[in-house]
Enzyme design. Structure first.
Site, PDB file in Angstrom:
ATOM      1  N   LYS A 160       9.779  11.827  31.381  1.00 34.72           N
ATOM      2  CA  LYS A 160       8.484  12.309  31.880  1.00 34.72           C
ATOM      3  C   LYS A 160       8.110  13.653  31.259  1.00 34.72           C
ATOM      4  CE  LYS A 160       9.588  15.082  35.887  1.00 34.72           C
ATOM      5  NZ  LYS A 160       9.051  15.671  37.066  1.00 34.72           N
ATOM      6  N   LYS A 166      21.982  20.315  36.995  1.00 32.98           N
ATOM      7  CA  LYS A 166      21.696  21.712  36.649  1.00 32.98           C
ATOM      8  C   LYS A 166      22.938  22.591  36.733  1.00 32.98           C
ATOM      9  CE  LYS A 166      16.744  21.692  37.620  1.00 32.98           C
ATOM     10  NZ  LYS A 166      15.660  22.090  38.502  1.00 32.98           N
ATOM     11  N   LYS A 168       7.741  20.561  32.724  1.00 34.47           N
ATOM     12  CA  LYS A 168       7.584  21.990  32.400  1.00 34.47           C
ATOM     13  C   LYS A 168       8.798  22.517  31.667  1.00 34.47           C
ATOM     14  CE  LYS A 168       5.730  23.133  36.898  1.00 34.47           C
ATOM     15  NZ  LYS A 168       6.751  22.516  37.734  1.00 34.47           N
TER      16      LYS A 168
HETATM   17  N1  AQP Z   1       5.084  13.866  34.101  1.00 34.54           N
HETATM   18  C1  AQP Z   1       4.570  13.797  35.317  1.00 34.54           C
HETATM   19  N2  AQP Z   1       3.740  12.794  35.650  1.00 34.54           N
HETATM   20  C2  AQP Z   1       3.203  12.728  36.882  1.00 34.54           C
HETATM   21  N3  AQP Z   1       3.427  13.635  37.863  1.00 34.54           N
HETATM   22  C3  AQP Z   1       4.242  14.657  37.580  1.00 34.54           C
HETATM   23  N4  AQP Z   1       4.667  15.717  38.299  1.00 34.54           N
HETATM   24  C4  AQP Z   1       5.485  16.473  37.551  1.00 34.54           C
HETATM   25  N5  AQP Z   1       5.625  15.937  36.327  1.00 34.54           N
HETATM   26  C5  AQP Z   1       4.863  14.804  36.308  1.00 34.54           C
HETATM   27  C6  AQP Z   1       4.264  15.986  39.679  1.00 34.54           C
HETATM   28  O1  AQP Z   1       3.725  17.295  39.734  1.00 34.54           O
HETATM   29  C7  AQP Z   1       4.024  17.860  41.013  1.00 34.54           C
HETATM   30  C8  AQP Z   1       4.582  19.222  40.832  1.00 34.54           C
HETATM   31  O2  AQP Z   1       5.797  19.151  40.144  1.00 34.54           O
HETATM   32  P1  AQP Z   1       6.864  20.292  40.360  1.00 34.54           P
HETATM   33  O3  AQP Z   1       6.236  21.584  40.027  1.00 34.54           O
HETATM   34  O4  AQP Z   1       7.440  20.172  41.715  1.00 34.54           O
HETATM   35  O5  AQP Z   1       7.986  20.032  39.367  1.00 34.54           O
HETATM   36  P2  AQP Z   1       8.650  18.723  38.874  1.00 34.54           P
HETATM   37  O6  AQP Z   1       8.318  17.528  39.677  1.00 34.54           O
HETATM   38  O7  AQP Z   1      10.097  18.988  38.715  1.00 34.54           O
HETATM   39  O8  AQP Z   1       7.856  18.615  37.541  1.00 34.54           O
HETATM   40  P3  AQP Z   1       8.065  19.298  36.171  1.00 34.54           P
HETATM   41  O9  AQP Z   1       6.730  19.697  35.701  1.00 34.54           O
HETATM   42  O10 AQP Z   1       8.829  18.376  35.349  1.00 34.54           O
HETATM   43  O11 AQP Z   1       8.881  20.625  36.431  1.00 34.54           O
HETATM   44  P4  AQP Z   1      10.351  21.053  36.018  1.00 34.54           P
HETATM   45  O12 AQP Z   1      10.425  20.829  34.546  1.00 34.54           O
HETATM   46  O13 AQP Z   1      10.385  22.497  36.411  1.00 34.54           O
HETATM   47  O14 AQP Z   1      11.340  20.206  36.772  1.00 34.54           O
HETATM   48  C9  AQP Z   1       4.990  16.907  41.717  1.00 34.54           C
HETATM   49  O15 AQP Z   1       4.253  16.144  42.670  1.00 34.54           O
HETATM   50  C10 AQP Z   1       5.474  16.032  40.605  1.00 34.54           C
HETATM   51  O16 AQP Z   1       5.830  14.713  41.052  1.00 34.54           O
END
Ligand code: AQP
Length: 321
Positions: free
Chosen positions: A192, A111, A195
């Site tokens: 994966k 990042k 968001k």
């Molecule tokens: N694609 C995914 N499949 C399964 N589990 C997922 N999680 C996220 N993406 C997937 C799980 O959701 C929980 C919350 O995630 P987070 O808000 O901490 O953010 P993250 O893990 O970084 O997920 P994102 O949605 O991809 O967010 P950004 O894009 O902001 O980095 C966690 O338990 C995560 O494992």
């Protein structure tokens, strides 16, 4: 009973991966596991952010958690910014963390690459994440592969602090709840669902209307093999669709003679899962005062333990009470 902390960042709209990978496992296990659902709004400050968007996303995450079945009587829902012990412990843990170990974090490297100015909080937020876990004496943290390094830092800081200043923290373990599924991007099934992916083409938002969900699934990338097989190496798109179907229905998928038939069944299964969540969310979203009350109650429930942890930490490290 071992306490589990599951975190969600209010950094965008929640998607099917968040639901199947983290929210439903939390709901499924809440009768047998003591959990805290934490919205990491402080983490949303580490990058350029719009204050009103973070505020509304925080309330939205809380409402979606409730709509998905998190029972606030069993599982406190908190925002980490509202429990000041998180930030106090963050500083105390920084006093046992090295600059080098923070700078080595892959997410920081990714990042911070490029010419744009980087917030200092981006470097230190894995230490805040350690504080989020340790302040509640959480022994278990569900983590995806990309968060392993941060969990290792939390373990290292807890172990180091205990070694230097006496037994103070529970050293947390990473867990993978049995029902947790890893959901891949529908437009690029090698990464994966996330968001923060700029294109929404591969993402199913939890609050997306049915027509958009149907369109997103119908456009999901597959392959030219022409046979529906669970083979993530060679058929990642098809395997991801089978994984979504399995996670949505809780059953082994049957046989499919075409990709179209598979996509139609996935669409129905996703809609069957999301429709009641959408309905319940719409009711909750009409009542933001209730969501704020749930967060206030969550805070009141967890705070005495968090305060005890900070008191213990201050005493161990040499601060006056
Ligand atoms: N694609 C995914 N499949 C399964 N589990 C997922 N999680 C996220 N993406 C997937 C799980 O959701 C929980 C919350 O995630 P987070 O808000 O901490 O953010 P993250 O893990 O970084 O997920 P994102 O949605 O991809 O967010 P950004 O894009 O902001 O980095 C966690 O338990 C995560 O494992």
């Amino acid at each position: 009973m071992t306490r589990r902390l599951t975190g969600f960042q209010p950094t965008g709209r929640l998607h099917l991966g968040n639901l199947l990978g983290a929210m439903l496992p939390l709901v499924d296990d809440q009768a047998s596991t003591e959990s805290i659902a934490m919205i990491a709004d402080l983490h949303a400050m580490t990058m350029d952010h719009d204050p009103s968007q973070v505020r509304s996303a925080t309330l939205e995450v809380a409402a979606v958690l409730l709509a998905a079945g998190v029972d606030p009587d069993r599982t406190p829902i908190i925002a980490n910014s509202q429990v000041p012990e998180h930030t106090e412990l963050h500083y105390l843990l920084e006093c046992v963390a090295g600059f080098g170990e923070a700078a080595r974090m892959i997410q920081f490297k990714e990042k911070s690459a490029g010419d744009r100015p980087v917030r200092l909080s981006l470097l230190t937020y894995p230490v805040l994440m350690a504080a989020d876990i340790l302040v509640h004496d959480a022994g278990q943290v569900p983590v995806g592969d990309d968060q392993n390094q941060h969990l290792e830092l939390a373990r290292a800081l807890a172990t180091r602090f205990n070694g230097r200043y006496g037994e103070t923290f529970t050293v947390p373990d990473g867990v993978r709840p049995e029902s947790a599924a890893r959901i891949m991007d529908l437009a690029d099934p090698t990464r994966k669902m996330s968001k923060s992916t700029p294109s929404a083409a591969g993402r199913i938002g939890l609050l997306d209307p049915p027509e958009l969900i149907r369109k997103t699934i119908s456009r999901a990338v597959t392959d030219t093999v022409g046979v529906v097989r669970d083979d993530p190496q060679n058929q990642p798109g098809v395997s991801n669709l089978l994984g979504i179907l399995r996670a949505c229905t809780g059953k082994e998928p049957g046989d499919f003679t075409s990709y179209g038939a598979l996509k139609a069944e996935v669409t129905d299964a996703v809609e069957a899962l999301l429709a009641p969540i959408r309905t319940r969310y719409a009711e909750l979203a009409d009542d933001p005062a209730y969501i704020r009350q749930i967060l206030a109650e969550g805070k009141a429930r967890v705070r005495p333990r968090a305060q005890a942890t900070v008191r213990r930490t201050r005493a161990a490290i040499g601060l006056l009470d």
